[in-house]
Design a protein around this motif. Structure first.
Motif, PDB file in Angstrom:
ATOM      1  N   THR A  75       4.501   7.458   1.603  1.00 43.93           N
ATOM      2  CA  THR A  75       4.342   8.902   1.363  1.00 43.93           C
ATOM      3  C   THR A  75       3.917   9.209  -0.066  1.00 43.93           C
ATOM      4  O   THR A  75       3.418  10.286  -0.335  1.00 43.93           O
ATOM      5  N   PHE A  76       4.133   8.268  -0.984  1.00 42.78           N
ATOM      6  CA  PHE A  76       3.776   8.491  -2.378  1.00 42.78           C
ATOM      7  C   PHE A  76       2.264   8.597  -2.539  1.00 42.78           C
ATOM      8  O   PHE A  76       1.766   9.097  -3.532  1.00 42.78           O
ATOM      9  N   CYS A  77       1.535   8.100  -1.548  1.00 46.30           N
ATOM     10  CA  CYS A  77       0.080   8.062  -1.567  1.00 46.30           C
ATOM     11  C   CYS A  77      -0.465   9.404  -1.070  1.00 46.30           C
ATOM     12  O   CYS A  77      -0.324   9.711   0.102  1.00 46.30           O
ATOM     13  N   PRO A  78      -1.017  10.239  -1.936  1.00 48.21           N
ATOM     14  CA  PRO A  78      -1.415  11.567  -1.484  1.00 48.21           C
ATOM     15  C   PRO A  78      -2.871  11.667  -1.054  1.00 48.21           C
ATOM     16  O   PRO A  78      -3.317  12.706  -0.588  1.00 48.21           O
ATOM     17  N   ASP A  79      -3.622  10.585  -1.228  1.00 50.56           N
ATOM     18  CA  ASP A  79      -5.069  10.669  -0.989  1.00 50.56           C
ATOM     19  C   ASP A  79      -5.485   9.991   0.317  1.00 50.56           C
ATOM     20  O   ASP A  79      -5.993  10.635   1.223  1.00 50.56           O
ATOM     21  N   ALA A  80      -5.268   8.685   0.421  1.00 48.62           N
ATOM     22  CA  ALA A  80      -5.800   7.937   1.571  1.00 48.62           C
ATOM     23  C   ALA A  80      -4.957   8.116   2.843  1.00 48.62           C
ATOM     24  O   ALA A  80      -5.495   8.390   3.913  1.00 48.62           O
ATOM     25  N   CYS A  81      -3.642   7.954   2.728  1.00 50.66           N
ATOM     26  CA  CYS A  81      -2.787   8.017   3.923  1.00 50.66           C
ATOM     27  C   CYS A  81      -2.891   9.362   4.638  1.00 50.66           C
ATOM     28  O   CYS A  81      -3.006   9.395   5.872  1.00 50.66           O
ATOM     29  N   PRO A  82      -2.853  10.498   3.924  1.00 48.63           N
ATOM     30  CA  PRO A  82      -2.966  11.782   4.632  1.00 48.63           C
ATOM     31  C   PRO A  82      -4.273  11.914   5.405  1.00 48.63           C
ATOM     32  O   PRO A  82      -4.306  12.558   6.456  1.00 48.63           O
ATOM     33  N   THR A  83      -5.351  11.318   4.893  1.00 46.49           N
ATOM     34  CA  THR A  83      -6.629  11.404   5.589  1.00 46.49           C
ATOM     35  C   THR A  83      -6.510  10.773   6.975  1.00 46.49           C
ATOM     36  O   THR A  83      -6.895  11.378   7.984  1.00 46.49           O
ATOM     37  N   THR A  84      -5.931   9.575   7.031  1.00 49.03           N
ATOM     38  CA  THR A  84      -5.781   8.884   8.312  1.00 49.03           C
ATOM     39  C   THR A  84      -4.819   9.639   9.231  1.00 49.03           C
ATOM     40  O   THR A  84      -5.105   9.840  10.417  1.00 49.03           O
ATOM     41  N   LEU A  85      -3.687  10.078   8.685  1.00 55.52           N
ATOM     42  CA  LEU A  85      -2.700  10.763   9.529  1.00 55.52           C
ATOM     43  C   LEU A  85      -3.247  12.080  10.068  1.00 55.52           C
ATOM     44  O   LEU A  85      -2.952  12.469  11.203  1.00 55.52           O
ATOM     45  N   PRO A 183      -6.930  -2.698  17.783  1.00 55.05           N
ATOM     46  CA  PRO A 183      -6.967  -1.857  16.581  1.00 55.05           C
ATOM     47  C   PRO A 183      -7.954  -0.727  16.828  1.00 55.05           C
ATOM     48  O   PRO A 183      -8.993  -0.936  17.457  1.00 55.05           O
ATOM     49  N   ILE A 184      -7.623   0.487  16.377  1.00 53.13           N
ATOM     50  CA  ILE A 184      -8.518   1.628  16.594  1.00 53.13           C
ATOM     51  C   ILE A 184      -9.110   2.022  15.245  1.00 53.13           C
ATOM     52  O   ILE A 184      -8.374   2.394  14.335  1.00 53.13           O
ATOM     53  N   PRO A 185     -10.420   1.918  15.087  1.00 52.70           N
ATOM     54  CA  PRO A 185     -11.007   2.327  13.798  1.00 52.70           C
ATOM     55  C   PRO A 185     -10.896   3.843  13.614  1.00 52.70           C
ATOM     56  O   PRO A 185     -11.076   4.590  14.579  1.00 52.70           O
ATOM     57  N   SER A 186     -10.558   4.261  12.409  1.00 45.21           N
ATOM     58  CA  SER A 186     -10.446   5.711  12.182  1.00 45.21           C
ATOM     59  C   SER A 186     -11.584   6.178  11.298  1.00 45.21           C
ATOM     60  O   SER A 186     -11.500   6.122  10.087  1.00 45.21           O
ATOM     61  N   GLU A 187     -12.650   6.596  11.930  1.00 48.37           N
ATOM     62  CA  GLU A 187     -13.806   7.089  11.181  1.00 48.37           C
ATOM     63  C   GLU A 187     -13.879   8.606  11.215  1.00 48.37           C
ATOM     64  O   GLU A 187     -14.282   9.239  10.264  1.00 48.37           O
ATOM     65  N   SER A 188     -13.487   9.168  12.340  1.00 51.45           N
ATOM     66  CA  SER A 188     -13.425  10.624  12.462  1.00 51.45           C
ATOM     67  C   SER A 188     -12.463  10.934  13.597  1.00 51.45           C
ATOM     68  O   SER A 188     -12.218  10.077  14.455  1.00 51.45           O
ATOM     69  N   PRO A 189     -11.927  12.151  13.630  1.00 52.19           N
ATOM     70  CA  PRO A 189     -11.019  12.506  14.725  1.00 52.19           C
ATOM     71  C   PRO A 189     -11.701  12.360  16.086  1.00 52.19           C
ATOM     72  O   PRO A 189     -11.070  11.912  17.047  1.00 52.19           O
TER      73      PRO A 189
END
Lengths: 201, 148
Positions: A75-85, A183-189
């Motif tokens: 959760t400390f990561c505010p840039d990359a992780c929120p994008t994926t979630l 594994p599911i690539p996450s490129e766009s919703p």
């Protein structure tokens, strides 16, 4: 001259039965070996015991009968992780009622900072469907090993909390039986929704 | 007469300081929603028409601290590293965007909710501090909120 095949014939028959039996054994052996080799090759995932945002213990069995979409981060990561979630949350919205069969799960790689309260508040930013899990350092180490997650602490300063966590970024789709599917690539919703729908049989 | 000169000099000084880098333009300034105590990320685009400069820091009253960071995603591994000053030139706009350069807002003192605004001060090596306002977008937004 009279050829008597009588006893020989019986011998052939025995030999053929014996060979057939041996062949069955060999095929069974090869099949077992292949199955084991395949299982090892895709041996991602496995049993885990973790703690949810309410401090309750959950295991992989808690999610049987539903697909699990598992992501590791912190959760400390505010840039990359929120994008994926956020992509996961939007993809599940796009899937509509089908999404009820999928449980998105966020597992922290930073159990020291991500207490149950912290992780609960964090996942709440994205979707009410998203479950956040933490655990003891040992529990997190065990689950990351099973999912073959790369995790490395990178210090950014002298303080005990001055660090970030380098980590592999993979969305794991697990079947209703708990086994790894893909594994599911996450490129766009949109791409994510299409990929997930493909596996929901 | 001397006093008048000093008064005149003092009165134009702030104007002059501001004018020194009036060509700095901050656009698309936005941050992601997050709860109190959590971290957020702030993004913006900086352009200059004059000489090159460096963005050296950002401050805001809504967070304990604001740090310049860079995220990278290489060979399947996510990394985040603190960075020093960030260059901007007339031919090289500085883009702070998800997945790259960003300002990490550490320890929010208040909740940032979508639609809200927050004040930020962006400091440049030559251009000094520039005041601006950031708009808050949803938690995992990957682009500025509409109209920003």
């Amino acid at each position: 001259m009279r050829l008597d095949f009588g006893p020989h014939r019986r011998g052939y028959r025995l030999a053929i039965v014996g060979m057939a039996f041996a062949a069955v054994l060999v095929i069974a052996g090869v099949a077992t070996w292949l199955f084991q080799a395949h299982s090892q090759a895709s041996g991602i995932g496995g049993p885990f015991t973790l703690i949810d945002g309410l401090g309750q213990q959950v295991t992989d069995r808690s999610f049987r009968g539903r697909y699990m979409l598992v992501y590791f981060g912190f959760t400390f990561c505010p840039d990359a992780c929120p994008t994926t979630l956020n992509e996961v949350a939007e993809a599940l919205d796009q899937l509509g009622p089908k999404a009820d069969r999928v449980q998105p799960i966020f597992i922290t790689l930073d159990p020291d900072r991500d207490t149950p309260a912290v992780i609960k508040q964090y996942v709440g930013n994205f979707s009410p469907k998203l479950i956040g899990l933490t655990g003891t350092p040992e529990q997190i180490a065990a689950v990351t090993k099973e999912y073959r997650v790369y995790r490395a602490i990178h210090r950014t300063g002298p303080g005990p909390k001055d660090y970030t966590v380098d980590h592999s970024s993979v969305l794991y789709l697990m079947g209703p039986d708990g086994r790894f599917i893909a594994p599911i690539p996450s490129e766009s919703p949109e791409a994510l929704a299409t990929d997930i729908a493909k596996y929901l049989s | 007469m001397q006093r008048l000169l000093i008064a005149a000099a003092v009165s134009v000084l702030p104007l002059w300081a501001y004018a020194a880098r009036q060509d700095i333009k901050l656009e698309h300034i936005w941050a992601r929603a997050a709860g109190p105590g959590q971290n957020s990320a702030l993004y913006m685009t900086v352009t200059v028409t004059g000489s090159p400069d460096f963005l050296t820091g950002v401050s805001t009253p809504v967070a304990q601290s604001a740090e310049l960071h860079q995220s990278s995603h290489e060979q399947g591994v996510m990394q985040m590293r603190p960075v020093g000053r960030l260059p901007v030139g007339p031919d090289a706009p500085l883009r702070l965007e998800p997945g790259g350069y960003h300002v990490m807002l550490v320890g929010l003192k208040q909740a940032l909710k979508p639609g809200d605004s927050m004040p930020v001060t962006v400091t440049f090596e030559k251009g000094g501090p520039v005041e601006a306002t950031a708009k808050i977008a949803p938690a995992g937004a990957t682009k500025p909120p509409p109209g920003v």
